[in-house]
Write a protein that holds these residues in place. Structure first.
Motif, PDB file in Angstrom:
ATOM      1  N   VAL A   1     -12.434  14.370  16.563  1.00  0.00           N
ATOM      2  CA  VAL A   1     -11.675  15.484  15.980  1.00  0.00           C
ATOM      3  C   VAL A   1     -11.972  15.626  14.495  1.00  0.00           C
ATOM      4  O   VAL A   1     -12.222  16.725  13.988  1.00  0.00           O
ATOM      5  N   MET A   2     -11.956  14.514  13.764  1.00  0.00           N
ATOM      6  CA  MET A   2     -12.192  14.579  12.327  1.00  0.00           C
ATOM      7  C   MET A   2     -13.630  14.992  12.017  1.00  0.00           C
ATOM      8  O   MET A   2     -13.876  15.733  11.054  1.00  0.00           O
ATOM      9  N   ALA A   3     -14.590  14.540  12.818  1.00  0.00           N
ATOM     10  CA  ALA A   3     -15.972  14.948  12.606  1.00  0.00           C
ATOM     11  C   ALA A   3     -16.113  16.454  12.788  1.00  0.00           C
ATOM     12  O   ALA A   3     -16.805  17.132  12.017  1.00  0.00           O
ATOM     13  N   GLU A   4     -15.439  16.981  13.815  1.00  0.00           N
ATOM     14  CA  GLU A   4     -15.496  18.417  14.066  1.00  0.00           C
ATOM     15  C   GLU A   4     -14.885  19.197  12.906  1.00  0.00           C
ATOM     16  O   GLU A   4     -15.418  20.225  12.476  1.00  0.00           O
TER      17      GLU A   4
ATOM     18  N   VAL B   1     -14.520  18.186   9.695  1.00  0.00           N
ATOM     19  CA  VAL B   1     -15.311  18.048   8.476  1.00  0.00           C
ATOM     20  C   VAL B   1     -16.591  18.872   8.557  1.00  0.00           C
ATOM     21  O   VAL B   1     -16.992  19.519   7.584  1.00  0.00           O
ATOM     22  N   VAL B   2     -17.242  18.871   9.724  1.00  0.00           N
ATOM     23  CA  VAL B   2     -18.459  19.667   9.888  1.00  0.00           C
ATOM     24  C   VAL B   2     -18.156  21.153   9.737  1.00  0.00           C
ATOM     25  O   VAL B   2     -18.952  21.916   9.176  1.00  0.00           O
ATOM     26  N   ALA B   3     -16.985  21.573  10.215  1.00  0.00           N
ATOM     27  CA  ALA B   3     -16.626  22.992  10.179  1.00  0.00           C
ATOM     28  C   ALA B   3     -16.187  23.474   8.803  1.00  0.00           C
ATOM     29  O   ALA B   3     -16.157  24.689   8.552  1.00  0.00           O
TER      30      ALA B   3
ATOM     31  N   GLN C   1     -25.863  20.829   4.582  1.00  0.00           N
ATOM     32  CA  GLN C   1     -24.958  21.180   5.671  1.00  0.00           C
ATOM     33  C   GLN C   1     -25.625  21.045   7.037  1.00  0.00           C
ATOM     34  O   GLN C   1     -25.045  20.495   7.977  1.00  0.00           O
ATOM     35  N   SER C   2     -26.858  21.525   7.160  1.00  0.00           N
ATOM     36  CA  SER C   2     -27.536  21.440   8.454  1.00  0.00           C
ATOM     37  C   SER C   2     -27.804  19.988   8.839  1.00  0.00           C
ATOM     38  O   SER C   2     -27.680  19.619  10.016  1.00  0.00           O
ATOM     39  N   ASP C   3     -28.173  19.165   7.864  1.00  0.00           N
ATOM     40  CA  ASP C   3     -28.377  17.739   8.146  1.00  0.00           C
ATOM     41  C   ASP C   3     -27.071  17.091   8.595  1.00  0.00           C
ATOM     42  O   ASP C   3     -27.049  16.268   9.516  1.00  0.00           O
TER      43      ASP C   3
ATOM     44  N   PHE D   1     -23.510  14.457  12.480  1.00  0.00           N
ATOM     45  CA  PHE D   1     -22.115  14.248  12.865  1.00  0.00           C
ATOM     46  C   PHE D   1     -21.569  15.271  13.843  1.00  0.00           C
ATOM     47  O   PHE D   1     -20.498  15.060  14.422  1.00  0.00           O
ATOM     48  N   GLY D   2     -22.260  16.372  14.028  1.00  0.00           N
ATOM     49  CA  GLY D   2     -21.776  17.358  14.980  1.00  0.00           C
ATOM     50  C   GLY D   2     -22.055  16.914  16.409  1.00  0.00           C
ATOM     51  O   GLY D   2     -23.137  16.406  16.714  1.00  0.00           O
ATOM     52  N   GLN D   3     -21.082  17.070  17.281  1.00  0.00           N
ATOM     53  CA  GLN D   3     -21.242  16.707  18.685  1.00  0.00           C
ATOM     54  C   GLN D   3     -20.750  17.839  19.575  1.00  0.00           C
ATOM     55  O   GLN D   3     -19.748  18.485  19.262  1.00  0.00           O
ATOM     56  N   ALA D   4     -21.490  18.056  20.657  1.00  0.00           N
ATOM     57  CA  ALA D   4     -20.998  19.020  21.639  1.00  0.00           C
ATOM     58  C   ALA D   4     -19.742  18.447  22.283  1.00  0.00           C
ATOM     59  O   ALA D   4     -19.682  17.263  22.600  1.00  0.00           O
ATOM     60  N   TRP D   5     -18.743  19.312  22.470  1.00  0.00           N
ATOM     61  CA  TRP D   5     -17.479  18.835  23.019  1.00  0.00           C
ATOM     62  C   TRP D   5     -17.654  18.253  24.414  1.00  0.00           C
ATOM     63  O   TRP D   5     -16.961  17.316  24.803  1.00  0.00           O
TER      64      TRP D   5
END
Length: 241
Positions: free
Chosen positions: A91-94, A96-98, A108-110, A115-119
């Motif tokens: 949840v926190m990764a989502e 922060v990435v957003a 940002q893309s890196d 850290f971005g993950q598909a749900w």
């Protein structure tokens, strides 16, 4: 000592083992989950695998240590702690990435790639971990009673065969079946090979498991047999556990 009696004791090293369990679990998802690696093996040729296979089986080793030394009830507490930590991390990764990046920040893309993950993948990982770890702990606890505490190797490896089997059988179909680029045969093959690698890794770590279990049992002065334990994952935690 039965599991309920162990739940009322105060142990010196339990918190450290629990912290190690959660730390390795999170690292396996942060550092290794998104990287696909390859090694060139004699005879077999190139072998592709997820880099998380180097980390994740260690959480099963620590889970074995928890159940073997402290009993199923305390291992259950650690599994729920890891389950909660995984959800919080995702949840926190989502979030922060957003968050909108500051003007001029070039990474940002890196950041999204790392850290971005598909749900779907994150959810499959959490569900598979929960089911696999509880099965692993249950099988080890029951085998300890059946073997009267002898042949530790048989229950650490045996429980991992079943637990990692459940984990792989849940994760790979939930995460990849029906997605672009994955056939049913590929999903099955990857699940089987990853299961084999994880079990083999557990077997290789057996000597280290013996050392750690022996050290903790001597220092804690405990030998737990889950003869009267409620094995439900949702059972009320014993007082003092």
């Amino acid at each position: 000592m039965d599991g309920s009696a162990a739940g009322r004791r105060v142990f010196r090293y339990f918190d450290f083992v629990m912290a190690a369990f959660v730390t390795v679990l999170l690292l396996s998802n942060i550092i290794g989950a998104s990287k696909r690696a390859v090694v060139d093996l004699p005879v077999f040729g190139e072998w592709y695998f997820g880099a998380g296979v180097l980390f994740f089986p260690v959480s099963y080793v620590i889970g074995d240590v928890l159940t073997e030394v402290y009993g199923y009830a305390r291992a259950r507490r650690c599994i729920w702690a890891g389950f909660g930590a995984l959800i919080f991390m995702v949840v926190m990764a989502e979030i922060v990435v957003a968050l909108p990046p500051a003007d001029g920040w070039p990474f940002q893309s890196d950041y999204e790639n790392v850290f971005g993950q598909a749900w779907r993948i994150a959810g499959a990982s959490i569900i598979a971990f929960w089911a696999g770890e509880f099965v692993n702990s249950y099988v080890l606890a029951r085998m300890k009673v059946w073997t009267a505490g002898k042949a530790l190797w048989s229950r650490t490896i045996g429980s991992t065969v079943v637990g990692q089997g459940v984990d792989s059988a849940i994760f790979y179909p939930l995460a990849f079946l029906g997605t672009v680029g994955w056939t049913a045969e590929q999903v099955m093959w990857v699940a089987l090979t990853q299961w084999f690698l994880k079990v083999a890794w557990e077997a290789l770590l057996t000597p280290a498991t013996y050392v750690v279990v022996g050290f903790l049992k001597r220092r804690e002065g405990v030998e737990v047999f889950d003869t009267d334990t409620d094995f439900s994952p949702f059972a009320k935690q014993p007082r003092g556990a």
